[in-house]
Design an enzyme around this catalytic site. Structure first.
Site, mmCIF file in Angstrom:
data_model
loop_
_atom_site.group_PDB
_atom_site.id
_atom_site.type_symbol
_atom_site.label_atom_id
_atom_site.label_comp_id
_atom_site.label_asym_id
_atom_site.label_seq_id
_atom_site.Cartn_x
_atom_site.Cartn_y
_atom_site.Cartn_z
ATOM 1 N N LEU A 124 8.519 6.391 25.061
ATOM 2 C CA LEU A 124 9.296 5.279 24.506
ATOM 3 C C LEU A 124 9.968 4.483 25.636
ATOM 4 O O LEU A 124 9.802 3.268 25.730
ATOM 5 C CB LEU A 124 10.361 5.827 23.539
ATOM 6 C CG LEU A 124 11.273 4.799 22.876
ATOM 7 C CD1 LEU A 124 10.483 3.867 21.962
ATOM 8 C CD2 LEU A 124 12.391 5.487 22.080
ATOM 9 N N THR A 125 10.693 5.186 26.507
ATOM 10 C CA THR A 125 11.510 4.524 27.538
ATOM 11 C C THR A 125 10.638 3.743 28.525
ATOM 12 O O THR A 125 9.533 4.171 28.874
ATOM 13 C CB THR A 125 12.312 5.590 28.315
ATOM 14 O OG1 THR A 125 13.036 6.381 27.381
ATOM 15 C CG2 THR A 125 13.276 4.959 29.292
ATOM 16 N N PRO A 127 11.001 1.067 32.285
ATOM 17 C CA PRO A 127 11.937 0.781 33.379
ATOM 18 C C PRO A 127 13.053 -0.174 32.946
ATOM 19 O O PRO A 127 14.202 -0.011 33.348
ATOM 20 C CB PRO A 127 11.036 0.158 34.458
ATOM 21 C CG PRO A 127 9.685 0.749 34.193
ATOM 22 C CD PRO A 127 9.588 0.910 32.694
ATOM 23 N N GLY A 130 15.813 1.309 28.015
ATOM 24 C CA GLY A 130 16.120 2.720 27.741
ATOM 25 C C GLY A 130 16.873 2.822 26.430
ATOM 26 O O GLY A 130 16.288 2.961 25.360
ATOM 27 N N GLY A 239 14.861 14.784 14.702
ATOM 28 C CA GLY A 239 14.564 16.205 14.902
ATOM 29 C C GLY A 239 14.613 16.588 16.367
ATOM 30 O O GLY A 239 15.082 17.672 16.730
ATOM 31 N N GLN A 335 32.259 28.237 37.260
ATOM 32 C CA GLN A 335 33.584 28.390 37.890
ATOM 33 C C GLN A 335 34.025 29.853 37.861
ATOM 34 O O GLN A 335 34.597 30.359 38.827
ATOM 35 C CB GLN A 335 34.596 27.505 37.152
ATOM 36 C CG GLN A 335 35.988 27.497 37.743
ATOM 37 C CD GLN A 335 36.067 26.684 39.048
ATOM 38 O OE1 GLN A 335 35.146 25.940 39.369
ATOM 39 N NE2 GLN A 335 37.130 26.876 39.798
ATOM 40 N N GLY A 338 33.082 32.027 40.660
ATOM 41 C CA GLY A 338 33.570 31.698 41.993
ATOM 42 C C GLY A 338 32.452 31.123 42.852
ATOM 43 O O GLY A 338 31.569 30.420 42.335
ATOM 44 N N GLU A 362 16.923 11.484 25.033
ATOM 45 C CA GLU A 362 16.754 11.377 23.564
ATOM 46 C C GLU A 362 17.931 10.610 22.965
ATOM 47 O O GLU A 362 18.407 10.915 21.864
ATOM 48 C CB GLU A 362 16.541 12.750 22.926
ATOM 49 C CG GLU A 362 15.304 13.406 23.528
ATOM 50 C CD GLU A 362 14.527 14.314 22.605
ATOM 51 O OE1 GLU A 362 14.937 14.505 21.458
ATOM 52 O OE2 GLU A 362 13.477 14.817 23.068
ATOM 53 N N ASN A 365 24.663 10.123 25.068
ATOM 54 C CA ASN A 365 25.744 10.488 24.154
ATOM 55 C C ASN A 365 26.607 9.284 23.779
ATOM 56 O O ASN A 365 27.272 9.303 22.735
ATOM 57 C CB ASN A 365 26.548 11.651 24.732
ATOM 58 C CG ASN A 365 25.760 12.957 24.562
ATOM 59 O OD1 ASN A 365 24.630 12.948 24.057
ATOM 60 N ND2 ASN A 365 26.350 14.071 24.957
HETATM 61 C C1 LIG Z 1 14.720 14.004 32.997
HETATM 62 C C2 LIG Z 1 14.514 12.947 31.959
HETATM 63 C C3 LIG Z 1 13.507 13.111 31.022
HETATM 64 C C4 LIG Z 1 13.271 12.099 30.072
HETATM 65 N N1 LIG Z 1 12.234 12.245 29.192
HETATM 66 C C5 LIG Z 1 11.876 11.186 28.408
HETATM 67 C C6 LIG Z 1 10.672 11.249 27.623
HETATM 68 O O1 LIG Z 1 9.963 12.257 27.601
HETATM 69 N N2 LIG Z 1 10.323 10.144 26.921
HETATM 70 C C7 LIG Z 1 11.075 8.996 26.909
HETATM 71 O O2 LIG Z 1 10.693 8.050 26.237
HETATM 72 N N3 LIG Z 1 12.224 8.917 27.640
HETATM 73 C C8 LIG Z 1 12.630 9.984 28.393
HETATM 74 N N4 LIG Z 1 13.775 9.911 29.162
HETATM 75 C C9 LIG Z 1 14.524 8.659 29.178
HETATM 76 C C10 LIG Z 1 15.898 8.757 28.518
HETATM 77 O O3 LIG Z 1 15.750 8.883 27.123
HETATM 78 C C11 LIG Z 1 16.680 7.510 28.946
HETATM 79 O O4 LIG Z 1 17.014 7.692 30.313
HETATM 80 C C12 LIG Z 1 17.930 7.291 28.117
HETATM 81 O O5 LIG Z 1 17.587 6.939 26.793
HETATM 82 C C13 LIG Z 1 18.850 6.210 28.704
HETATM 83 O O6 LIG Z 1 18.158 5.065 29.035
HETATM 84 P P1 LIG Z 1 18.376 4.409 30.509
HETATM 85 O O7 LIG Z 1 18.154 5.490 31.496
HETATM 86 O O8 LIG Z 1 17.534 3.192 30.599
HETATM 87 O O9 LIG Z 1 19.906 4.022 30.555
HETATM 88 P P2 LIG Z 1 20.568 2.645 30.050
HETATM 89 O O10 LIG Z 1 20.106 2.339 28.676
HETATM 90 O O11 LIG Z 1 20.348 1.599 31.089
HETATM 91 O O12 LIG Z 1 22.106 3.036 29.995
HETATM 92 C C14 LIG Z 1 22.958 3.062 31.149
HETATM 93 C C15 LIG Z 1 24.354 3.504 30.679
HETATM 94 O O13 LIG Z 1 24.872 2.525 29.743
HETATM 95 C C16 LIG Z 1 25.213 3.180 28.526
HETATM 96 N N5 LIG Z 1 24.942 2.271 27.398
HETATM 97 C C17 LIG Z 1 23.826 1.540 27.184
HETATM 98 N N6 LIG Z 1 23.943 0.837 26.056
HETATM 99 C C18 LIG Z 1 25.144 1.123 25.534
HETATM 100 C C19 LIG Z 1 25.851 0.711 24.366
HETATM 101 N N7 LIG Z 1 25.323 -0.151 23.490
HETATM 102 N N8 LIG Z 1 27.079 1.212 24.148
HETATM 103 C C20 LIG Z 1 27.627 2.105 25.017
HETATM 104 N N9 LIG Z 1 27.006 2.535 26.130
HETATM 105 C C21 LIG Z 1 25.786 2.049 26.391
HETATM 106 C C22 LIG Z 1 24.325 4.406 28.481
HETATM 107 O O14 LIG Z 1 24.863 5.391 27.615
HETATM 108 C C23 LIG Z 1 24.321 4.837 29.932
HETATM 109 O O15 LIG Z 1 25.483 5.572 30.211
HETATM 110 C C24 LIG Z 1 14.077 10.932 30.065
HETATM 111 C C25 LIG Z 1 15.112 10.794 31.006
HETATM 112 C C26 LIG Z 1 15.328 11.782 31.944
HETATM 113 C C27 LIG Z 1 16.430 11.585 32.952
#
Ligand SMILES: Cc1cc2nc3c(=O)[nH]c(=O)nc-3n(C[C@H](O)[C@H](O)[C@H](O)COP(=O)(O)OP(=O)(O)OC[C@H]3O[C@@H](n4cnc5c(N)ncnc54)[C@H](O)[C@@H]3O)c2cc1C
Length: 380
Positions: A124-125, A127, A130, A239, A335, A338, A362, A365
């Site tokens: 889904l994600t 560059p 996200g 899920g 922690q 130690g 996913e 938070n």
């Molecule tokens: C190890 C790893 C494995 C992953 N595996 C998968 C996978 O298998 N398939 C897949 O599709 N994706 C995967 N992901 C991607 C992951 O789901 C995304 O990184 C995540 O959804 C956040 O998107 P972003 O990194 O573009 O952050 P951004 O969307 O750019 O967010 C940056 C910050 O802004 C905050 N933010 C953004 N919008 C808002 C809002 N409206 N209100 C408040 N805060 C906001 C976010 O919470 C975050 O703190 C993976 C990521 C990692 C690190």
């Protein structure tokens, strides 16, 4: 609302925990250090029914409920949260194909996925998209009996090792209604992968870009209907979030048990550290907070099983609360060790690093709070 676990559920917990302790825990630190993805061990997990937990039995799955699944994923994560986390994602994808696929699609992909002879990735994600996943730009252009996919998917768990990729791509206009879901196979011409990302944790599984360069798919690779892909992706995540939350609980439970054992053995100031009431109170709080998170998780899983309209909000609450709690508990366990908690050989710092990403993927938070707040305010 809580019921006692059934005999079958208790058996799921004990069988999976035994497997985790025997086949994952002894090797988890080594896999983390060597960035080794133990696909052979995953096939053994599948032999226990962990390759298609939500998939109907006639397609080779275990046909378990969401509540059964969170019990299994928590138990699995006591051995290695990274492997359990990947297994949760694999199962999310298998469940999406089971739920939204045609009989032909189910027959084609599910037997391999349920046996984990084939692994699955969720794409889904991107560059540039996200949290705002509905802004994705990967294109799927209709060309006669085919679709042609172009775009890049970012952070894809299992990429390169997986055989099956469920890819969300744009077939229509802007927004969620313009998105469709496709099944892409590893050997499809035009599909390639970026290098394995260097990460803080989740090192026992690869994370790579998935690059789609003119990937030409027959029309029967469309999952569900054109324009229905975003809904399929979001339903899958309800899920999936339960699975990731359960993995946080399992990792943190393991860290709590390690800390208790360590304090019982470690002497300072002429006594075992476990005799210090200040430290006992910390363990008590950690156990209490995990139990509270577990209760919320079981509540959300039951709501999803029951088709409760509140289920997506409850899943978001549970994901946020269990992953924050799991990380905090694991960090406190470190922690309590130690300086030794900071050393790889004690295994606790790895749990902390693994659980950190559960607060991000996913849906971060923060996005879980957006979902919960929408439920409160009635906003779309
Ligand atoms: C190890 C790893 C494995 C992953 N595996 C998968 C996978 O298998 N398939 C897949 O599709 N994706 C995967 N992901 C991607 C992951 O789901 C995304 O990184 C995540 O959804 C956040 O998107 P972003 O990194 O573009 O952050 P951004 O969307 O750019 O967010 C940056 C910050 O802004 C905050 N933010 C953004 N919008 C808002 C809002 N409206 N209100 C408040 N805060 C906001 C976010 O919470 C975050 O703190 C993976 C990521 C990692 C690190």
């Amino acid at each position: 609302m809580h019921r006692e676990l059934t005999e079958d559920q208790l058996a799921i917990v004990s069988t999976t925990r035994d497997f985790a302790q025997e086949c994952l825990a002894p090797y988890a630190v080594e896999w983390d250090q060597n960035k080794h993805f133990p696909v052979d061990v995953l096939a053994r997990a599948a032999a226990l029914g962990l390759g298609g937990v939500h998939v109907r039995e006639e397609c080779g799955g275990s046909g378990l409920t969401r509540l059964d699944a969170v019990l299994a994923f928590e138990a699995l994560a006591t051995g290695c949260p990274s492997i359990a986390g990947y297994t949760s994602i694999h199962n999310m994808v298998a469940g999406m194909i089971d739920r939204h696929g045609t009989p032909g699609q189910r027959a084609r992909w599910l037997p391999g996925l349920c046996s984990m002879r084939d692994l699955a990735s969720y794409c889904l994600t991107e560059p540039g998209a996200g949290s705002d996943a509905a802004a994705l730009t990967t294109r799927a252009r209709r060309d006669g009996d085919h679709y042609v996919l172009d775009g890049v998917k970012q952070f894809i768990s299992g990429a390169g090792s997986s055989q099956v990729y469920v890819v969300m791509a744009r077939t229509g206009g802007e927004g969620p209604q313009g998105i469709s879901a496709f099944v892409v196979e590893r050997g499809d011409p035009g599909l390639s992968f970026g290098p394995n990302e260097r990460k803080m944790g989740w090192n026992a599984q690869p994370t790579r870009q998935v690059v789609l360069d003119g990937v030409r798919l027959p029309a029967d690779r469309l999952l569900g209907v054109e324009g229905g892909g975003f809904r399929i992706a979001m339903n899958g995540l309800d899920g999936g979030r339960l699975g990731i939350a359960a993995c946080s609980l399992g990792g943190a439970q393991d860290a709590l048990e390690r800390a208790t054992k360590y304090l019982a053995e470690r002497e300072a100031f002429g006594a075992r550290l476990l005799h210090a009431q200040a430290l006992q109170f910390q363990l008590a709080d950690m156990a209490t907070e995990l139990e509270a998170a577990r209760s919320l998780l079981w509540r959300a899983a039951t709501a999803l099983d029951d088709g409760d309209p509140q289920a997506p909000h409850l899943c978001a609450m549970a994901k946020r609360f269990a992953t924050d709690t799991g990380y905090e508990v694991a960090n406190r366990a470190l922690q309590l060790h130690g300086g030794y908690g900071y050393l790889a050989e004690y295994g606790v710092e790895k749990i902390v690093r693994d659980l950190r990403v559960h607060q991000i993927l996913e849906g971060t938070n923060e996005i879980m709070r957006v979902i919960v707040a929408r439920g409160l305010t009635g906003a779309a």
